[in-house]
Write a protein that holds these residues in place. Structure first.
Motif, PDB file in Angstrom:
ATOM      1  N   ASN B 298     -21.292  31.952  36.000  1.00  0.00           N
ATOM      2  CA  ASN B 298     -19.878  31.630  35.850  1.00  0.00           C
ATOM      3  C   ASN B 298     -19.658  30.135  35.701  1.00  0.00           C
ATOM      4  O   ASN B 298     -18.523  29.686  35.611  1.00  0.00           O
ATOM      5  N   TRP B 299     -20.743  29.391  35.705  1.00  0.00           N
ATOM      6  CA  TRP B 299     -20.632  27.938  35.612  1.00  0.00           C
ATOM      7  C   TRP B 299     -21.229  27.462  34.302  1.00  0.00           C
ATOM      8  O   TRP B 299     -22.306  27.889  33.906  1.00  0.00           O
ATOM      9  N   TYR B 311     -15.840  26.111  35.457  1.00  0.00           N
ATOM     10  CA  TYR B 311     -15.975  27.437  36.062  1.00  0.00           C
ATOM     11  C   TYR B 311     -15.170  28.458  35.267  1.00  0.00           C
ATOM     12  O   TYR B 311     -14.026  28.213  34.905  1.00  0.00           O
ATOM     13  N   PRO B 313     -13.761  32.060  35.832  1.00  0.00           N
ATOM     14  CA  PRO B 313     -13.586  33.069  36.877  1.00  0.00           C
ATOM     15  C   PRO B 313     -14.163  34.403  36.409  1.00  0.00           C
ATOM     16  O   PRO B 313     -14.084  34.753  35.223  1.00  0.00           O
ATOM     17  N   PRO B 314     -14.753  35.182  37.320  1.00  0.00           N
ATOM     18  CA  PRO B 314     -15.280  36.494  36.946  1.00  0.00           C
ATOM     19  C   PRO B 314     -14.155  37.378  36.410  1.00  0.00           C
ATOM     20  O   PRO B 314     -13.071  37.419  36.994  1.00  0.00           O
ATOM     21  N   LEU B 317     -12.004  39.855  38.393  1.00  0.00           N
ATOM     22  CA  LEU B 317     -10.890  39.406  39.228  1.00  0.00           C
ATOM     23  C   LEU B 317      -9.553  39.904  38.700  1.00  0.00           C
ATOM     24  O   LEU B 317      -8.617  40.168  39.453  1.00  0.00           O
ATOM     25  N   TRP B 318      -9.453  40.010  37.378  1.00  0.00           N
ATOM     26  CA  TRP B 318      -8.175  40.390  36.785  1.00  0.00           C
ATOM     27  C   TRP B 318      -8.174  41.828  36.280  1.00  0.00           C
ATOM     28  O   TRP B 318      -7.158  42.300  35.795  1.00  0.00           O
ATOM     29  N   GLU B 320      -8.223  44.809  37.569  1.00  0.00           N
ATOM     30  CA  GLU B 320      -7.271  45.749  38.146  1.00  0.00           C
ATOM     31  C   GLU B 320      -5.873  45.621  37.540  1.00  0.00           C
ATOM     32  O   GLU B 320      -5.084  46.543  37.505  1.00  0.00           O
ATOM     33  N   ILE B 321      -5.609  44.426  37.056  1.00  0.00           N
ATOM     34  CA  ILE B 321      -4.260  44.173  36.541  1.00  0.00           C
ATOM     35  C   ILE B 321      -4.169  44.538  35.073  1.00  0.00           C
ATOM     36  O   ILE B 321      -4.838  43.952  34.234  1.00  0.00           O
ATOM     37  N   ARG B 326       4.347  41.416  28.431  1.00  0.00           N
ATOM     38  CA  ARG B 326       5.497  40.640  28.902  1.00  0.00           C
ATOM     39  C   ARG B 326       6.108  39.817  27.763  1.00  0.00           C
ATOM     40  O   ARG B 326       5.406  39.265  26.939  1.00  0.00           O
ATOM     41  N   VAL B 328       7.248  36.534  27.246  1.00  0.00           N
ATOM     42  CA  VAL B 328       7.285  35.262  27.976  1.00  0.00           C
ATOM     43  C   VAL B 328       8.606  34.560  27.717  1.00  0.00           C
ATOM     44  O   VAL B 328       9.074  34.446  26.594  1.00  0.00           O
TER      45      VAL B 328
END
Lengths: 336, 336, 336, 336, 336, 336
Positions: B298-299, B311, B313-314, B317-318, B320-321, B326, B328
């Motif tokens: 991840n780096w 970095y 992010p894995p 992490l998102w 589930e969402i 939307r 904006v």
């Protein structure tokens, strides 16, 4: 109605409310005791003297009290001074806060409602719950809505922290669509929480200053502790997400030299840093320009932090142009 | 179809087009002359050797030519090397530029049309005429549409300068409504012209490098000269306006140490600097992340200019969402 | 007994334990699959190859496993390489940790008992209870006793964090009597806790590196969270005392540029910073000198962080002097 | 007994000794000549005027004389001023030096005896002889015992150089046992000699200032010359040892930017730098705190060199704790 | 005649003198001992091997000896290597120094005579006597005439220190008349002595490196000691003059960060710093350009200390201009 | 003849010409209107008051007018003040400019003739023509001959820019012969044109300040535009030559941090930078020393830009030496 300090002229009879900034007793050449005061309101401060009924008046109020004062403005050694004939303490509930302290121009409750709305854009349930905890914590809110965003540099007025926070959240909304791969939920949460430590770093009940823990720990750390404190109430909050969010707070100053213990390492942290810095600088310069441009000049005074002056283009430059009633097109055809 | 250098493996028979980067002759231990080449395309470069018909082949092409090559990939001292059996020059018109040079993903003409549209937002007739001169100068445009925005840091691909310019102009449109008192016409013109000197600073016909005058004078000065040159054709262009516009170009790097001979002194210059810097940094990091993140990590690798890693992010992490469809809300309820 | 990588010479038959650092398969010119390994122990690492029973061996171990290896050392292209004839996985319990990782010379349990003793000097009941919580938290201790103090700079070995912590606490005891008005309890507690965040910042199970949260948040913040976490369990812990203690952690790097979000603002913080910095530097230089002084030279190699070399005075300089069996007088007649 | 300037109040009759800092004559509106003086002692300075017998008085004393003054303190334009009725010169032998200049609290001869004792710890005969030459050179000692350690930053009082020197030597003794491989003889000699150049750099007969050669050459170089001068008297002094010792003096500021022409390159030089810096900073801050903390505040005024304020924890924090009659354990169980 | 290393080609038979830089023995795969050498002259260095009569040859010479070598140049793994068939030691008297070390182009004795002449411009008897002592000290001169002016940056060849010294003295003569109020005697003396410490700072018998005392003390301090040493022989030398002269040496680097313990405080020191810096930079760049400009390019390689490349204007630019046979006023006595 | 402000003493009757710096009306305690003025000439400025015929006088002159004043100097609150009895406007033609503004000591026309001479050394026809255009452009010359070279730092007087330009050109002539391979034509042209942008950057009609475009663009850019403007009139001017010349202007400050957008990349640019910097610094220090050395001291006041004081050696140091009637070679054409 309030008579402002800055409007008082020689020989005026004054009858209004002020805040007592300094209070001390002294002795005249002829051996009489008198009181030396500094009176203050949002426009400035002035010297005052009590020559009569000194003892009785002196017992009736203290430093940092709001007082009702009657007296006459005289000139002493080229400075204006108020000779007080009557003074009495008034309760904080009886005064209008914005008479005494610089206050945000926008309505605080309206700004707060906007912030609530913005926070509802967040879909990630963990982040959403976290914000919910903050935005329903009345003890926190009572300070958050009132705090300035800094002592001197930008948004230095009651409500300034809320104004800056809302402004940054709006900037995030404006710019998020421009780049792919940035996470809106994280950025919005970060923007709303980035400066909450200022609620503890600053004291702003009588003047804008730093609290002891504010000086010793700073708003970045104090904000982190507030975030950690709420996350503890959310047992399912993912640890990775917590690290990412805290990293936004830790790195939002962008550079070690500006007090960030970490530099931005994610795209979200990079964007948050730039937008926060831009908002602080533009607001700070605009505040500075409001008072620090000599009449007839297009150049501001020297700004010590920026080590330069700023220029205000002559308005004539744009006069010929009828300011367009243009519908600015923000929607996202950009580099996205 | 083009066989890319990076896809060639040991024992592959190769039959494709390449750019000749280096060409020199050498002698084997047994006294025979052979040719050493470096062949290149957008994916990388590789060694090649010509052992037969050396003289004839050698006369038929030069360094910096595009060539049609047949041969076999062999391994020599742990490195891949192409033993060439046939080589002949092809004309520049026969190749697809984007096979050989990194190229913007977006269509160049579409981006240019967007820029035209943006420029039409400008109401000030002087600035509008000035832009008109640039956007109808075909000699200028032939370079402007092709130039990268830098050699290494950001938008380093053909069309990169146009892409960055358009991106910055869109960022101006997105943010202008957020603050009162900023002049849109000036900011848009500044954003479109801020980097035009790169058209002269960089050479990008065969590889991305600096031109002589680019190194000696730099794109800020070269851009200023191009602006000055066009303003000369507009006898009524106000001098004050000219100074303000040039100041935007001169100060857009923000600090002396980053090569700006002036720091931003107007609100427009301050905003342009922040948005330009943010756009360059985010694009630069995104480009870097595309190639410099080891698999399974991840780096990113260490980024020398930033003196840090980044970095990512894995994604879990998102996960589930469900990413919201939307709308904006960019419109201007913000700090404006 | 362990055969160390650094002691292996050409033609040696090797039969010993190693850690697998890298493992990948490759193909010979003749089309056979073989395995390329990197084997490691505390003395260094070497290349190894498995040419036979490749599939069976390959399934029996993974990267980061400890393995029992038999084979012969040969020279290939001027480098030593181990041709493996037998390899099998061994469990972590069967190895001696200090064969594989650099380890503190002093006994870890003895150092820990010394630290317990030092902590008993603290009379303030709040600080004493706080330390008690840490020094009886087995989960914490299992990492605290093993962690290095840094990846590269100083005390970079298992047990290094404990060694540095104990060393700093002893330095505090040595120096506290020299100045009046410094609070021993606060300083001792600060010295013991100043680097505890490194327990989380670093990963040190197979090699010394940073953890994700270590990079994103840093040991200063991670240590602060651990302190906050324990203080939460002590409801009577005074808030002022908490701020003072946290300030020690926050400011112990001394300067913004070295990652401290605050500079030292109390006398205790000033002293802690100097003693910590001195201990880290002296240990770091001593470690460097152990390996980086060419034979026959009095000068070390160039130290990149310090941007200089270090000098070791010729021992002959002191030879004439019989080293005194002097009772060093530390007691406090000093500037106190 | 001495009446201190700072204790004089309006209408006081004054009869005491002072130092004449400034002396000039002026003319009243009515055309009479009078004298304007500045009188000074260790507590501060005040204006004085001589209106009568002007000529006679004027001839009887000069600037930088000590004088016996009688007069009355009056208030003029909000400032106190002494109307002198009698003034006469007194000899330097008649005054108590510490009435006029800030002076070390500790007895100078006692400190010097301690330094002699410390110097006897040195076993190396060359270094021992070298120190002997210094500590028996009465011309040198007459200045060394009286000199301040700096004009403004730390130990800025008569005897301050001796106090700082002794303090640093004690710190060396306290810390030497903590690390192996450091040479005590070299470190002690270095600590005793590190600042001797201040004897020449500063002038401190009437006020603390720099001498001409002090400004042009600095105490590091001037100290080096004094060391070189003594070494010349010791023909057997080894050259290597001389270089090592001089290196301690040259590098004790630690960084080029702080005036060190060399950075520390030996372990002894590294330790000397840290201990010297710590001692100077802690003493400097303590001196600052003595006068620069507003009553009722826990925060000092802003310290210009440090660019920050310092914090004095509320004494109540420790009140509950009976200060232990602890035998601090300094002896060497530490990281040694 | 000397065959230079850089001129040797594959298959050449070599018969010439070289300096032995490295010498070690090794073992072939078949178990035979052989010698690995590095041979060096002023043009570069090359690998050499001795395969026969190893023992006998090995005893006949050492590292740092000059040797007479016969052998054949072969190519091994793409590098040239000399297979030695005969080798024997030659005495230092038999070699021509400039065959082995880079040497000033100008004749050393001629330069020295010029320096004598320049020194005779000095009228002040004290300074004149001081210089006389230096310029007649044969021990000093034997090193002064041979020393380079630095290891890498400028005048890095035998005689370079003398050349730079003379050049600076000539620059002083050229510029002194331009400003009133500068003292020629002081400036000339300062220019001649400013770098004499390099005689001790550098070692240059076999390669250019720093001596131990050079690293520990630096040429500024070492030069100061030499000056002090001579002044001691002149009892009437005024102390003020001594301070002024030493200040020139101490401050000639101009900034703390460049190792000057003092910044220039007199007009003479200011001028000396600028002229010295200009001379070092221009010589350093010229030396760099001689070897570091790729053929066919107008740009030099990247210069690490300057962090930039340098540009050599195309000669065609001036071709049209017949180079004037102009009598430039000022000609002649300078470093030209 | 002009009575200078600095020479006026209490009770003097004044009858002379001044420049009106400030002018405002005020009201006495008794209710009468009076005028407050600041009057100025080259020696300083003083307060003045008009108590009589206020209205009539007030209408007869404005701020920035030259006026003929009669009045009496009185002392008010320890400051001198001129009570004006008569005042009337005089035309600019009637005054002597050097009575009111600091002015170069050397004759402006003589300096200009010297510059013409120097420019005739240039043989390159393009450069020669370019200079010819400048030196015959009367509009340009009317400002060029009068401009100061800076507001505060060096050559801050009318004619200062010309003086500095000529001085730098002479320095080029003095030093050019010292190094081979430097192009005199380019260097001379660069020296003459390097600061011409100051003609536009500064305003110097009534006081020395920056113009708007001076602040926004700076003299480097403004000078470049003037050069570009003239080159446009020379269609054959080679582009390479133009880049080289512009590079001299762009890089003459030497460092980014000093406002140079490019660092010197040619030998000519390196030399020009050093000589320009030396000339500015030496002139600046000399100017500073003229007014900022307290009587009886050898040390100047603290110079804020240099962050140090400067030393003037005692003249006695050189007294013994009969100043030689030496014929310094090099004499003559320089700024002497």
């Amino acid at each position: 109605m309030k008579t402002l300090v800055n409007d008082i002229k020689e020989n005026d009879n004054v009858d209004s409310l002020f805040l007592v900034k300094d209070k001390s007793s002294s002795i005249t050449k002829t051996g009489n005791t008198y009181l030396r005061l500094k009176l203050r309101d949002r426009s400035g401060e002035m010297e005052a003297r009590i020559w009569t009924f000194v003892e009785a008046f002196s017992e009736s109020f203290s430093r940092d009290d709001f007082v009702h004062v009657k007296g006459k403005a005289v000139s002493f050694q080229e400075h204006l001074q108020l000779n007080v004939t009557h003074i009495e303490r008034v309760k904080e509930e009886e005064i209008v806060l914005s008479d005494f302290f610089p206050t945000a121009e926008k309505d605080i409750e309206e700004m707060f409602q906007s912030l609530i709305q913005v926070s509802q854009e967040i879909k990630n349930s963990h982040l959403s719950q976290l914000l919910h905890l903050f935005l329903n914590d009345e003890t926190f809110l009572s300070r958050f809505k009132r705090a300035p965003a800094s002592k001197q540099l930008h948004h230095c007025y009651l409500g300034g922290l809320l104004e800056h926070t809302l402004s940054l959240a709006h900037l995030v909304l404006r710019n998020i669509g421009h780049y792919s791969a940035l996470n809106l939920d994280l950025l919005l949460t970060g923007s709303i929480l980035h400066d909450i430590g200022k609620v503890d770093e600053l004291s702003f009940d009588r003047s804008f200053d730093y609290s002891d823990e504010g000086r010793l720990l700073g708003h970045i750390i104090l904000g982190l502790e507030r975030v950690e404190d709420k996350i503890r109430q959310l047992p399912d909050f993912p640890k990775d997400l917590s690290s990412l969010l805290k990293h936004l707070l830790l790195s939002h100053h962008g550079q070690y030299i500006w007090g960030s213990p970490k530099r931005p390492m994610t795209l979200e942290a990079v964007m948050l840093h730039y937008l926060d810095d831009m908002d602080a600088k533009i607001n700070g310069i605009q505040q500075f320009l409001r008072t620090q441009v000599p009449e007839g000049s297009n150049w501001s005074a020297y700004h010590r932090m920026f080590e330069q002056s700023f220029y205000i283009p002559p308005t004539t430059l744009w006069e010929e142009i009828e300011l367009p009633t243009r519908t600015v097109r923000n929607e996202g055809e950009g580099g996205e």
